[in-house]
Motif scaffolding. Structure first.
Motif, short mmCIF file in Angstrom:
data_model
loop_
_atom_site.label_atom_id
_atom_site.label_comp_id
_atom_site.label_asym_id
_atom_site.label_seq_id
_atom_site.Cartn_x
_atom_site.Cartn_y
_atom_site.Cartn_z
N LYS A 1 0.83 -1.22 0.00
CA LYS A 1 0.00 0.00 0.00
C LYS A 1 0.86 1.27 0.00
O LYS A 1 0.69 2.13 -0.86
CB LYS A 1 -0.92 0.03 1.23
CG LYS A 1 -1.94 -1.05 1.30
CD LYS A 1 -2.78 -0.96 2.55
CE LYS A 1 -2.02 -1.03 3.84
NZ LYS A 1 -1.31 -2.28 4.10
N SER A 2 1.74 1.38 0.96
CA SER A 2 2.56 2.59 1.09
C SER A 2 3.50 2.76 -0.09
O SER A 2 3.69 3.87 -0.58
CB SER A 2 3.36 2.56 2.39
OG SER A 2 2.49 2.55 3.50
N THR A 3 4.08 1.67 -0.55
CA THR A 3 5.00 1.74 -1.68
C THR A 3 4.30 2.23 -2.94
O THR A 3 4.81 3.10 -3.65
CB THR A 3 5.65 0.36 -1.93
OG1 THR A 3 6.35 -0.03 -0.75
CG2 THR A 3 6.60 0.39 -3.11
N ALA B 1 -2.91 10.22 4.82
CA ALA B 1 -2.50 9.43 5.97
C ALA B 1 -1.90 8.11 5.51
O ALA B 1 -2.30 7.56 4.49
CB ALA B 1 -3.69 9.16 6.88
N ASP B 2 -0.94 7.62 6.29
CA ASP B 2 -0.32 6.33 6.01
C ASP B 2 -0.48 5.43 7.22
O ASP B 2 -0.25 5.86 8.36
CB ASP B 2 1.16 6.50 5.68
CG ASP B 2 1.83 5.19 5.35
OD1 ASP B 2 1.26 4.41 4.55
OD2 ASP B 2 2.93 4.92 5.88
N ASP B 3 -0.88 4.22 6.98
CA ASP B 3 -1.05 3.16 7.97
C ASP B 3 -2.41 3.21 8.67
O ASP B 3 -3.10 2.22 8.72
CB ASP B 3 0.08 3.15 9.00
CG ASP B 3 0.05 1.89 9.86
OD1 ASP B 3 -0.07 0.80 9.27
OD2 ASP B 3 0.13 2.00 11.09
N GLU C 1 5.65 5.50 6.14
CA GLU C 1 6.67 4.46 6.28
C GLU C 1 6.99 3.88 4.91
O GLU C 1 6.11 3.41 4.20
CB GLU C 1 6.20 3.32 7.18
CG GLU C 1 7.25 2.24 7.30
CD GLU C 1 6.80 1.00 8.05
OE1 GLU C 1 7.57 0.02 8.05
OE2 GLU C 1 5.69 1.00 8.61
N ILE C 2 8.26 3.95 4.56
CA ILE C 2 8.74 3.28 3.35
C ILE C 2 9.45 2.03 3.85
O ILE C 2 10.51 2.11 4.48
CB ILE C 2 9.71 4.18 2.54
CG1 ILE C 2 9.07 5.55 2.26
CG2 ILE C 2 10.14 3.48 1.27
CD1 ILE C 2 7.80 5.51 1.46
N ARG C 3 8.84 0.89 3.60
CA ARG C 3 9.34 -0.38 4.12
C ARG C 3 10.81 -0.56 3.74
O ARG C 3 11.19 -0.34 2.62
CB ARG C 3 8.50 -1.53 3.59
CG ARG C 3 8.71 -2.83 4.35
CD ARG C 3 7.67 -3.86 3.95
NE ARG C 3 6.39 -3.53 4.54
CZ ARG C 3 5.89 -4.16 5.60
NH1 ARG C 3 6.54 -5.14 6.16
NH2 ARG C 3 4.72 -3.81 6.09
N TYR C 4 11.60 -0.96 4.70
CA TYR C 4 13.04 -1.21 4.59
C TYR C 4 13.86 0.09 4.51
O TYR C 4 15.07 0.04 4.40
CB TYR C 4 13.40 -2.12 3.40
CG TYR C 4 12.53 -3.36 3.37
CD1 TYR C 4 12.55 -4.29 4.41
CD2 TYR C 4 11.66 -3.57 2.31
CE1 TYR C 4 11.72 -5.39 4.39
CE2 TYR C 4 10.83 -4.68 2.28
CZ TYR C 4 10.88 -5.59 3.32
OH TYR C 4 10.06 -6.68 3.31
N VAL D 1 9.47 8.65 6.58
CA VAL D 1 9.84 9.88 5.88
C VAL D 1 8.74 10.92 6.09
O VAL D 1 7.58 10.58 6.30
CB VAL D 1 10.09 9.64 4.37
CG1 VAL D 1 11.27 8.72 4.15
CG2 VAL D 1 8.85 9.09 3.67
N ARG D 2 9.12 12.18 6.04
CA ARG D 2 8.15 13.29 6.12
C ARG D 2 7.70 13.64 4.71
O ARG D 2 8.52 13.74 3.80
CB ARG D 2 8.78 14.51 6.77
CG ARG D 2 9.06 14.31 8.23
CD ARG D 2 9.16 15.64 8.97
NE ARG D 2 9.18 15.41 10.40
CZ ARG D 2 8.09 15.23 11.15
NH1 ARG D 2 6.91 15.29 10.63
NH2 ARG D 2 8.21 15.01 12.44
#
Length: 150
Positions: free
Chosen positions: A30-32, A52-54, A78-81, A85-86
């Protein structure tokens, strides 16, 4: 009429005036995908903002679906791995489409046309399935909805 907001696990962004709500289990992409859409919009001259994220507060308001960011995570993604980040953000926006990341190895090759998804018991949005590994998800979303996101 303002509905009660439901806290859901999702990522919400706005490209131009189009709200995109990314739904799926943790780790599904999702975030990616949302980050890729935000990054792709900038060179095209399109406004692009994180809502919003998460965690997303989702509600039905005057016939529209709205997404709002819990204040504690405003502007954070959140960028996995990579980490947190703002990002430029807007605290609340109307949502128009739900995006569901899918695994190409197990996904239907041709999902149903005009598919809808129940976001909550009383909230439905048109659904776009998208490979979690799409190289240019914004181009695919634009092609699927048949319109520019401005």
């Amino acid at each position: 009429m303002t509905g009660e907001a439901t806290n859901i696990h999702a990522t919400a962004i706005v490209i131009g005036k189009t709200g995109l709500l990314f739904l799926g289990p943790s780790g599904s992409g999702k975030s990616t995908l949302a980050f890729s859409c935000l990054a792709a919009a900038k060179p095209l001259g399109l406004a692009a903002m994180l809502v919003a994220d998460d965690r997303v507060l989702i509600a039905k308001q005057d016939g529209s679906v709205t997404a709002e960011c819990p204040p504690t995570i405003a502007g954070l993604m959140e960028i996995r791995y990579t980490g947190i980040v703002r990002m430029p953000y807007i605290s609340k926006a109307e949502m128009h489409f739900a995006i569901r990341p899918v695994d190409p190895a197990t996904a239907e090759r041709l999902p149903p046309e005009d598919e809808q998804i129940d976001v909550t018991g009383s909230i439905r949005l048109p659904l776009i399935r998208l490979s979690a590994t799409s190289a240019n998800p914004l181009a695919i979303i634009t092609a699927k909805i048949g319109a520019r996101l401005d």
